[in-house]
Design a protein around this motif. Structure first.
Motif, PDB file in Angstrom:
ATOM      1  N   ARG A  43       0.912  -1.210   0.011  1.00 23.19           N
ATOM      2  CA  ARG A  43       0.006   0.162   0.009  1.00 23.19           C
ATOM      3  C   ARG A  43       0.656   1.304  -0.107  1.00 23.19           C
ATOM      4  O   ARG A  43       0.577   2.210  -0.758  1.00 23.19           O
ATOM      5  N   ARG A 103       2.015   1.821  -3.558  1.00 22.30           N
ATOM      6  CA  ARG A 103       0.894   2.288  -4.255  1.00 22.30           C
ATOM      7  C   ARG A 103       0.649   3.700  -4.115  1.00 22.30           C
ATOM      8  O   ARG A 103       0.351   4.387  -4.990  1.00 22.30           O
ATOM      9  N   LYS A 104       0.866   4.102  -2.969  1.00 20.88           N
ATOM     10  CA  LYS A 104       0.392   5.465  -2.435  1.00 20.88           C
ATOM     11  C   LYS A 104       1.708   6.572  -2.823  1.00 20.88           C
ATOM     12  O   LYS A 104       1.524   7.526  -2.410  1.00 20.88           O
ATOM     13  N   PHE A 119      -5.007   3.541   3.850  1.00 19.60           N
ATOM     14  CA  PHE A 119      -5.759   2.718   3.079  1.00 19.60           C
ATOM     15  C   PHE A 119      -7.123   3.422   2.371  1.00 19.60           C
ATOM     16  O   PHE A 119      -7.899   2.871   1.939  1.00 19.60           O
TER      17      PHE A 119
END
Length: 308
Positions: free
Chosen positions: A254, A257-258, A307
């Protein structure tokens, strides 16, 4: 919002060169299409001449198998960059090599290999190949903001090679936003991807982008998925020195991805390391609600914001 740095379902492993050549940070606004002029994924001189992605047609699934070499917000190395001219690799360009050829001498066969069966001749590819190419372009538009536009002329190879009238000037290159081929980039002489039916591919990409954007790993997308609630925070006891579990890897994926994965040398894993701590710290420092406690260890609020 941070852009995604990894293409969905892309394979990294031994194909990843981002730890050997970190590259410059870029703000992607251009997509450069190459063809490998080969029939398989290569090492690109151990990464020194690699693009961001290589997309290999899979004749069984009729999709693209994508291999990632550099992050999408880092410069690749597949373009010539002459001294004293314009920047090419570092000019906010994401580069994708499509495995196959644009050389008409291989239009039907390449030795014992048959075009459309064993490899792709891109100017006359099976329709599913254009669908897959359009899907990747649509994903780049939806997720990176690369405009769905490009040059009207895509010369056939070998007339596309060298200093042609479609090769952009320095000023045109600096002002360009959208999708083009290696044949259009200044300071370069390669003529790939040749005379691909770009108008048709672009129309397909626009249709896909209007229907929720590009799908995963070259698949044909459906409607945009509905937002899902963030996964429940598993607890502080799963993170920190000596910890090894699926939640550490979920956290790392995550973070990447961020856009907070720069400290990973290979990529996230189930084993907690200092790279995890530094990436969590960077994320915490980017959020005002977390700056007062940016210790690099995730708590419930860090997890929720990461998230969301």
């Amino acid at each position: 919002m941070a852009i995604p740095t990894l293409y969905p379902s892309a394979t990294r492993g031994s194909h990843w060169y981002g730890d050997t050549y970190e590259g410059d940070l870029i703000a992607p606004n251009t997509l450069v299409i190459h063809t490998t002029e080969g029939t398989d994924v290569v090492s690109y001189s151990s990464g020194s001449e690699a693009p961001n992605l290589t997309a290999k047609p899979n004749f069984k699934t009729k999709k693209l198998d994508v291999y990632q070499h550099f992050a999408l917000n880092r410069s690749a190395r597949a373009l010539v960059n002459a001294p004293g001219g314009v920047e090419t690799n570092t000019c906010n360009a994401v580069q994708v090599e499509f495995v196959g050829t644009c050389d008409p001498t291989h239009k039907s066969a390449w030795g014992k290999l048959k075009a459309g069966v064993d490899y792709v001749y891109w100017p006359d590819a099976p329709e599913w190949c254009y669908d897959a190419m359009a899907n990747l372009i649509a994903w780049m538009h939806t997720n990176l903001g690369i405009p769905l536009s490009g040059p009207s002329q895509w010369l056939p190879y070998p007339s596309s090679y060298g200093k042609t009238h479609v090769r952009l000037s320095f000023a045109q290159w600096n002002a360009f936003r959208g999708v083009l081929g290696h044949m259009h980039v200044p300071e370069n002489d390669h003529g790939d991807p040749g005379g691909i039916p770009f108008a048709k591919v672009l129309a397909k990409a626009k249709a896909l982008a209007g229907n929720g954007g590009g799908g995963k790993g070259g698949s044909t997308p459906g409607p945009a998925p509905k937002p899902t609630a963030p996964p429940a925070f598993p607890g502080r006891q799963f993170f920190g020195p000596g910890k090894k579990n699926k939640y550490v890897e979920q956290l790392g994926e995550r973070l990447v991805r961020k856009g907070f994965g720069k400290h990973y040398r290979v990529g996230p894993s189930q084993t907690w390391g200092d790279a995890d701590r530094l990436n969590v710290r960077d994320f915490q420092q980017s959020r005002s609600a977390l700056r007062g406690d940016a210790d690099g260890l995730p708590g419930p609020l860090t997890w929720q914001l990461l998230f969301s």
